[in-house]
Write a protein that holds these residues in place. Structure first.
Motif, PDB file in Angstrom:
ATOM      1  N   ASN A   1      11.661   3.528   3.211  1.00  0.00           N
ATOM      2  CA  ASN A   1      12.193   4.894   3.202  1.00  0.00           C
ATOM      3  C   ASN A   1      11.072   5.927   3.310  1.00  0.00           C
ATOM      4  O   ASN A   1      10.999   6.886   2.542  1.00  0.00           O
ATOM      5  CB  ASN A   1      13.029   5.151   1.944  1.00  0.00           C
ATOM      6  CG  ASN A   1      13.841   6.443   2.057  1.00  0.00           C
ATOM      7  OD1 ASN A   1      14.214   6.866   3.146  1.00  0.00           O
ATOM      8  ND2 ASN A   1      14.096   7.074   0.930  1.00  0.00           N
ATOM      9  N   VAL A   2      10.172   5.704   4.267  1.00  0.00           N
ATOM     10  CA  VAL A   2       9.090   6.655   4.537  1.00  0.00           C
ATOM     11  C   VAL A   2       9.219   7.139   5.972  1.00  0.00           C
ATOM     12  O   VAL A   2       9.749   6.433   6.822  1.00  0.00           O
ATOM     13  CB  VAL A   2       7.692   6.015   4.311  1.00  0.00           C
ATOM     14  CG1 VAL A   2       7.558   5.540   2.867  1.00  0.00           C
ATOM     15  CG2 VAL A   2       7.439   4.876   5.287  1.00  0.00           C
TER      16      VAL A   2
ATOM     17  N   TYR B   1       0.824  -1.209   0.000  1.00  0.00           N
ATOM     18  CA  TYR B   1       0.000   0.000   0.000  1.00  0.00           C
ATOM     19  C   TYR B   1       0.859   1.261   0.000  1.00  0.00           C
ATOM     20  O   TYR B   1       0.628   2.187  -0.779  1.00  0.00           O
ATOM     21  CB  TYR B   1      -0.933  -0.008   1.209  1.00  0.00           C
ATOM     22  CG  TYR B   1      -1.656   1.313   1.419  1.00  0.00           C
ATOM     23  CD1 TYR B   1      -2.472   1.843   0.433  1.00  0.00           C
ATOM     24  CD2 TYR B   1      -1.510   2.031   2.607  1.00  0.00           C
ATOM     25  CE1 TYR B   1      -3.121   3.047   0.614  1.00  0.00           C
ATOM     26  CE2 TYR B   1      -2.150   3.236   2.800  1.00  0.00           C
ATOM     27  CZ  TYR B   1      -2.965   3.741   1.790  1.00  0.00           C
ATOM     28  OH  TYR B   1      -3.594   4.946   1.975  1.00  0.00           O
ATOM     29  N   LEU B   2       1.863   1.310   0.873  1.00  0.00           N
ATOM     30  CA  LEU B   2       2.702   2.497   0.960  1.00  0.00           C
ATOM     31  C   LEU B   2       3.556   2.689  -0.295  1.00  0.00           C
ATOM     32  O   LEU B   2       3.966   3.806  -0.603  1.00  0.00           O
ATOM     33  CB  LEU B   2       3.594   2.422   2.197  1.00  0.00           C
ATOM     34  CG  LEU B   2       2.857   2.529   3.539  1.00  0.00           C
ATOM     35  CD1 LEU B   2       3.816   2.318   4.705  1.00  0.00           C
ATOM     36  CD2 LEU B   2       2.171   3.886   3.679  1.00  0.00           C
ATOM     37  N   GLU B   3       3.816   1.615  -1.014  1.00  0.00           N
ATOM     38  CA  GLU B   3       4.543   1.720  -2.280  1.00  0.00           C
ATOM     39  C   GLU B   3       3.668   2.321  -3.371  1.00  0.00           C
ATOM     40  O   GLU B   3       4.154   3.071  -4.222  1.00  0.00           O
ATOM     41  CB  GLU B   3       5.048   0.341  -2.713  1.00  0.00           C
ATOM     42  CG  GLU B   3       6.231  -0.162  -1.887  1.00  0.00           C
ATOM     43  CD  GLU B   3       6.571  -1.612  -2.173  1.00  0.00           C
ATOM     44  OE1 GLU B   3       7.667  -2.045  -1.784  1.00  0.00           O
ATOM     45  OE2 GLU B   3       5.715  -2.320  -2.759  1.00  0.00           O
ATOM     46  N   SER B   4       2.358   2.013  -3.340  1.00  0.00           N
ATOM     47  CA  SER B   4       1.435   2.513  -4.376  1.00  0.00           C
ATOM     48  C   SER B   4       0.074   2.823  -3.763  1.00  0.00           C
ATOM     49  O   SER B   4      -0.912   2.096  -3.991  1.00  0.00           O
ATOM     50  CB  SER B   4       1.280   1.468  -5.491  1.00  0.00           C
ATOM     51  OG  SER B   4       2.526   1.090  -6.026  1.00  0.00           O
ATOM     52  N   PRO B   5      -0.030   3.915  -2.957  1.00  0.00           N
ATOM     53  CA  PRO B   5      -1.296   4.230  -2.281  1.00  0.00           C
ATOM     54  C   PRO B   5      -2.470   4.427  -3.232  1.00  0.00           C
ATOM     55  O   PRO B   5      -3.612   4.080  -2.912  1.00  0.00           O
ATOM     56  CB  PRO B   5      -0.972   5.542  -1.539  1.00  0.00           C
ATOM     57  CG  PRO B   5       0.510   5.554  -1.415  1.00  0.00           C
ATOM     58  CD  PRO B   5       1.023   4.878  -2.635  1.00  0.00           C
TER      59      PRO B   5
ATOM     60  N   SER C   1       3.525   7.659   4.682  1.00  0.00           N
ATOM     61  CA  SER C   1       4.142   7.728   6.003  1.00  0.00           C
ATOM     62  C   SER C   1       3.427   6.783   6.960  1.00  0.00           C
ATOM     63  O   SER C   1       2.342   6.282   6.661  1.00  0.00           O
ATOM     64  CB  SER C   1       4.097   9.166   6.544  1.00  0.00           C
ATOM     65  OG  SER C   1       2.753   9.613   6.621  1.00  0.00           O
ATOM     66  N   VAL C   2       4.061   6.567   8.120  1.00  0.00           N
ATOM     67  CA  VAL C   2       3.508   5.670   9.138  1.00  0.00           C
ATOM     68  C   VAL C   2       3.414   6.418  10.461  1.00  0.00           C
ATOM     69  O   VAL C   2       4.369   7.074  10.886  1.00  0.00           O
ATOM     70  CB  VAL C   2       4.390   4.415   9.324  1.00  0.00           C
ATOM     71  CG1 VAL C   2       3.844   3.530  10.451  1.00  0.00           C
ATOM     72  CG2 VAL C   2       4.494   3.622   8.026  1.00  0.00           C
ATOM     73  N   ILE C   3       2.258   6.342  11.101  1.00  0.00           N
ATOM     74  CA  ILE C   3       2.076   6.840  12.466  1.00  0.00           C
ATOM     75  C   ILE C   3       2.043   5.629  13.385  1.00  0.00           C
ATOM     76  O   ILE C   3       1.303   4.673  13.141  1.00  0.00           O
ATOM     77  CB  ILE C   3       0.762   7.631  12.604  1.00  0.00           C
ATOM     78  CG1 ILE C   3       0.821   8.933  11.791  1.00  0.00           C
ATOM     79  CG2 ILE C   3       0.458   7.941  14.075  1.00  0.00           C
ATOM     80  CD1 ILE C   3      -0.501   9.677  11.747  1.00  0.00           C
TER      81      ILE C   3
ATOM     82  N   LEU D   1       9.659  -1.458   8.992  1.00  0.00           N
ATOM     83  CA  LEU D   1       8.776  -1.183   7.862  1.00  0.00           C
ATOM     84  C   LEU D   1       9.087   0.176   7.243  1.00  0.00           C
ATOM     85  O   LEU D   1       9.265   0.308   6.031  1.00  0.00           O
ATOM     86  CB  LEU D   1       7.318  -1.184   8.329  1.00  0.00           C
ATOM     87  CG  LEU D   1       6.511  -2.472   8.214  1.00  0.00           C
ATOM     88  CD1 LEU D   1       5.147  -2.269   8.848  1.00  0.00           C
ATOM     89  CD2 LEU D   1       6.365  -2.883   6.768  1.00  0.00           C
ATOM     90  N   ALA D   2       9.113   1.179   8.094  1.00  0.00           N
ATOM     91  CA  ALA D   2       9.364   2.542   7.623  1.00  0.00           C
ATOM     92  C   ALA D   2      10.750   2.666   7.002  1.00  0.00           C
ATOM     93  O   ALA D   2      10.926   3.346   5.990  1.00  0.00           O
ATOM     94  CB  ALA D   2       9.203   3.529   8.777  1.00  0.00           C
TER      95      ALA D   2
END
Length: 375
Positions: free
Chosen positions: A184-185, A147-151, A220-222, A179-180
Motif C-alpha cells: 500500500n505504497v 525495507y519499505l515496511e520499516s525504512p 514509495s517505489v520509483i 510490490l507497491a
C-alpha cells in the motif's frame, strides 16, 4: 465585501462537513495539483502555469485554506485568498478519496509536466501470488518489502537501487506493481523514453521532480522502465538529445543526494549488457527474470484460459509443449488472443488446434522478420 463573506461562509461550511467525515476518511499523504484557471474567461490571467517561488511556502498557503477538505483524483480545489476562484485540478491523491491534513505534502506542477504523467502514482490490484514463476526474483523482493515496511531500521544498508532484467514479457513491471500494491505504497512508473525531451533540461527536471515527490510520499517505489533508452554506453548518448543530462540527473538522485530514505528505485531493462557502466554500477542488486518452464507455462495458460469467452479444445499441457521459449505475455497476446480473434472472425464456437497453429505460425514468422533480427 459580499464576495469575501460568501467565500468565508462557504469555506466554513465545507470544513464543518469534512470534520464530520474525518474519522471515516484516511489522511492524504500527498497530493499533486495542476493550475487549471478560472471557470470563466478572465482576461487578467493568460496562463495556467503558476510559478511557485518557494515550494514550502506554497504548501503552507495551500494547507491553510484546504485543511480538512476531501480530495479525489480528477476533482478540483479553488483558491479563496490571493486569486479567488482560481481552479486547481487534483492530478494525484495518495491515497485517493482522502483528507488534507497538516501532514499532507502538496505539490504544484505545470501543464507541461502533467502531460507526461510522470508524477501520477499507479494503482493496481495485482498481488505477488498472481505472478507465476520468477521464484528467485520474488524471493529477493522480500528485502525490498521489509525495507519499505520499516525504512528507519536499515540506515545505510537500505536496498535503494535495484535492476530488473530479462526477456520482455516475463513480469518485471507486474512484480513492481504487485510490490507497491501489497505494501500500500505509491508507485511512480515512468518510461525512460519519455525523459528525452525537445528542450535541454526538461528530462533532468522530470527526474528531480519525480524523486522529490517520491521522497515526500515515502515509503514509495520509483519504477523506470526501458532504462536502456537513456542509459546506453556513454559514446552513444550524445546521439539522443539531452540524454547525457538526464543520465547525470538520474545518477545524482540514485547516489542519494537527499538520502532518499524510504524510497526504492527499480529500473527495468531487456539488455543489461548494453547499459553504461556508470549507471549499472549504481544498482546494489540485480534480479533476473527468466522465461517460464513447461510447468509454469501450463499454469499461465490455465490462468488465462479460464477468462476466455470461448472454450479451448487443446489442453494447456499440449499447448505448453508447443510454446517452449515463449514468455507469459507471448502466451496471452500472441497465442491465446490471436487464436480467439481468429475463431471469432470465422464464426467458430471453440478455439481449435487449427486456430492455435495459425497463431503459432504467425508468431514464428514475426520473430524471423528483419525488424527483429537485431533485438
Amino acid at each position: 465585501m459580499k464576495f469575501n463573506n460568501k467565500t468565508q461562509d462557504s469555506q466554513s461550511t465545507n470544513n464543518k462537513v469534512i470534520n464530520v467525515k474525518f474519522d471515516s476518511k484516511k489522511e492524504a499523504k500527498a497530493i499533486v495539483l495542476q493550475g487549471i484557471g478560472y471557470p470563466f474567461n478572465f482576461p487578467l490571467m493568460e496562463s495556467h502555469n503558476l510559478e511557485v517561488s518557494d515550494k514550502n511556502l506554497f504548501e503552507c498557503y495551500a494547507k491553510e485554506q484546504w485543511l480538512g477538505l476531501e480530495v479525489v483524483e480528477g476533482s478540483y480545489l479553488f483558491d479563496q485568498k490571493i486569486i479567488p476562484d482560481y481552479g486547481f485540478k487534483v492530478i494525484t491523491a495518495h491515497p485517493n478519496n482522502s483528507i488534507i491534513s497538516e501532514n499532507t505534502s502538496i505539490v504544484l506542477i505545470s501543464e507541461e509536466t502533467s502531460s507526461k504523467n510522470e508524477l501520477e502514482a499507479i494503482t493496481t490490484d495485482l498481488e505477488i501470488k498472481d505472478i507465476i514463476g520468477q521464484d528467485q526474483a520474488k524471493n529477493k523482493c522480500k528485502i525490498i518489502m521489509r525495507y519499505l515496511e520499516s525504512p528507519e531500521k536499515f540506515g545505510k544498508w537500505a536496498p535503494r537501487n535495484i535492476l530488473f532484467y530479462g526477456v520482455p514479457g516475463t513480469g518485471k513491471t507486474m512484480l513492481a506493481k504487485s510490490l507497491a500494491n501489497e505494501l500500500n505504497v505509491p508507485l511512480y512508473l515512468i518510461k525512460a523514453t519519455t525523459l528525452i525531451g525537445d528542450h535541454v533540461g526538461e528530462g533532468a527536471s522530470q527526474i528531480h521532480n519525480l524523486f522529490e515527490l517520491a521522497l515526500k510520499t515515502q515509503p514509495s517505489v520509483i519504477f523506470i522502465d526501458e532504462i536502456d533508452a537513456i542509459a546506453l554506453h556513454r559514446k552513444f548518448q550524445y546521439l539522443r538529445g539531452d540524454v547525457s543530462e538526464v543520465v547525470n540527473a538520474l545518477l545524482t538522485e540514485m547516489d542519494g543526494i537527499h538520502e532518499n530514505e524510504g524510497v526504492v528505485t527499480i529500473a527495468a531493462t531487456n539488455n543489461p549488457e548494453q547499459l553504461d557502466y556508470a549507471v549499472r554500477s549504481r544498482f546494489e542488486d540485480e534480479f533476473e527474470f527468466t522465461l517460464p518452464n513447461e510447468k509454469e507455462r501450463i499454469a499461465i495458460l490455465d490462468k488465462y484460459i479460464k477468462t476466455l469467452p470461448l472454450t479451448v479444445e487443446p489442453t494447456s499441457k499440449k499447448l505448453a509443449k508447443l510454446t517452449k521459449g515463449m514468455s507469459g505475455r507471448d502466451l496471452k497476446e500472441k497465442i491465446l488472443k490471436s487464436s480467439l480473434h481468429n475463431a471469432i472472425s470465422n464464426d467458430d464456437d471453440v478455439i481449435s488446434m487449427e486456430h492455435i497453429n495459425l497463431a503459432l505460425n504467425k508468431s514464428k514468422s514475426e520473430n524471423q522478420s528483419p525488424k527483429n533480427m537485431f533485438v
